[in-house]
Design a protein around this motif. Structure first.
Motif, short mmCIF file in Angstrom:
data_model
loop_
_atom_site.label_atom_id
_atom_site.label_comp_id
_atom_site.label_asym_id
_atom_site.label_seq_id
_atom_site.Cartn_x
_atom_site.Cartn_y
_atom_site.Cartn_z
N UNK A 160 0.79 -1.09 -0.22
CA UNK A 160 -0.19 0.00 -0.12
C UNK A 160 1.13 0.97 -0.17
N UNK A 161 2.34 1.49 0.70
CA UNK A 161 3.04 2.52 0.59
C UNK A 161 3.19 2.66 0.13
N UNK A 162 4.10 1.50 -1.05
CA UNK A 162 5.19 1.58 -2.17
C UNK A 162 4.18 2.34 -3.37
N UNK A 163 2.70 1.90 -3.15
CA UNK A 163 1.74 2.03 -4.67
C UNK A 163 1.18 4.08 -3.89
N UNK A 164 1.04 4.17 -3.21
CA UNK A 164 0.51 5.71 -2.98
C UNK A 164 1.69 6.21 -2.06
N UNK A 165 2.58 5.76 -1.98
CA UNK A 165 3.55 6.86 -1.84
C UNK A 165 3.82 8.67 -2.21
N UNK A 166 3.51 8.62 -3.38
CA UNK A 166 3.98 10.44 -3.30
C UNK A 166 2.59 10.71 -3.08
N UNK A 167 1.22 10.71 -3.11
CA UNK A 167 0.57 10.98 -2.31
C UNK A 167 0.18 10.98 -0.59
N UNK A 217 0.28 15.18 1.05
CA UNK A 217 -0.58 14.95 2.61
C UNK A 217 0.19 15.51 3.38
N UNK A 218 1.42 14.34 3.60
CA UNK A 218 2.40 14.83 4.91
C UNK A 218 2.51 15.84 5.20
N UNK A 219 3.42 16.73 3.87
CA UNK A 219 3.12 18.25 3.30
C UNK A 219 3.00 18.81 3.33
#
Length: 85
Positions: free
Chosen positions: A16-23, A27-29
């Motif tokens: 999950x984190x690999x697929x959505x790492x950019x998103x 969100x964190x930024x």
């Protein structure tokens, strides 16, 4: 069985984190940018009721301030802090 479930859980979380790492990074930024805006709003001339409560966070976020104000398009720091610009 528990060990297998833990490994499966770790695998699914990594997937999950690999697929959505950019998103997730965006969100964190965005959340960090909002926090920085709330903490430094009074220095930027923006009034808000929680400004006094957030003053305690300023020293903790001082190292991130330069990167933040550059990312927000401010060429120079609006604060009189010696560590910035």
């Amino acid at each position: 069985m528990k060990r297998l479930m833990n490994r499966l859980d770790a695998l699914l979380e990594a997937l999950y984190h690999t697929r959505h790492r950019r998103e997730l990074a965006r969100i964190r930024r965005d959340r960090h940018d909002l926090l920085m805006l709330l903490v430094h709003a009074d220095a930027l001339g923006i009034d808000h009721p929680a400004a006094g409560l957030l003053l305690e966070l300023r020293p903790l976020l001082a190292d991130d301030f330069h990167d933040w104000h550059r990312r927000m398009g401010l060429s120079h720091s609006p604060l009189d802090c010696p560590r910035c610009c």
